[in-house]
Design an enzyme around this catalytic site. Sequence first.
Site, PDB file in Angstrom:
ATOM      1  N   CYS A 151      29.722  89.705  37.130  1.00 16.84           N
ATOM      2  CA  CYS A 151      30.439  90.694  37.942  1.00 16.84           C
ATOM      3  C   CYS A 151      31.025  91.804  37.087  1.00 16.84           C
ATOM      4  CB  CYS A 151      31.569  90.020  38.722  1.00 16.84           C
ATOM      5  SG  CYS A 151      31.029  88.814  39.915  1.00 16.84           S
ATOM      6  N   CYS A 178      26.639  76.299  50.015  1.00 14.06           N
ATOM      7  CA  CYS A 178      26.074  75.457  51.066  1.00 14.06           C
ATOM      8  C   CYS A 178      24.695  75.987  51.448  1.00 14.06           C
ATOM      9  CB  CYS A 178      26.991  75.457  52.283  1.00 14.06           C
ATOM     10  SG  CYS A 178      26.323  74.502  53.642  1.00 14.06           S
TER      11      CYS A 178
HETATM   12 ZN   LIG Z   1      31.256  86.660  39.075  1.00  9.10          ZN
END
Ligand SMILES: [Zn+2]
Length: 247
Positions: A56, A81
């Site tokens: 990120c 999930c």
């Molecule tokens: Zn990240």
Amino acid sequence: MDCRSSDSLKNAPPPFARLNYRDPILGYEFESETDYFNRIEMDPPNTRTTKYCSACNMITPRRCHHCPLCKICVLRKDHHCFLTGGCVGLANQRYFIVFLFWSVFGALYGALLTFYYLNDFVTPWFPFGWFTYAGPVALVRYAFGYESLFNMFIAVMFSMSFSSGFGALAFFGFQMYYTLHGYTMHDYHVARLKDHLESDGENYTERLALVFGRRWWMNFIFPQFWVPNHLTPNIARNIFLSVSKDL
Ligand SMILES: [Zn+2]
Ligand SMILES: [Zn+2]
């Protein structure tokens, strides 16, 4: 990609290049790149209050975990999930737990209905009929012409709803266990993070309010999407500053 390893931190550009970063506990401003890497050497990953996510490209709370499938950092991540196609984290774990709870009833009710059909119209369960209720057995019997397509389909449905009903029940039990102990599945099973983190909350009430908001049981009647997650100051500190047991 592992955001926690010191190697990924070393390869990442230093955070002071992008923002005015002041470590909340060290209270230390990095003077240069060398200074930054020296501090990282002195301060092993488990004792740092924040971490750097090289995917990120930003500093994240230590209780954020990057999901390579969702391509985001998820706060208090539980797991990715595959059935619902997304990550389960602090913001949506309450819906996931309620989903599991009602899945148990839905799946077992379906299993009961298909059981009645198979028992009454195909083969009685007792003494040996139960063997033909199993999906794989029904498939083989259909392949060799001993079973009709429809009855084979019902037997496969019975097996699937029976097993997913008990699977959901077990998963629900585990989710409640993690929640009541103030951790997530990620904390328990990935790198034993539980050993390095304080649990969220002092008691069951605080921990349920963290995931479900106030009046946790109301979620099981109707999803309380307008009720925010309730964080005590200690829980907020634990999640955003991530006090480590090693400190
Ligand atoms: Zn990240
Ligand atoms: Zn994910």
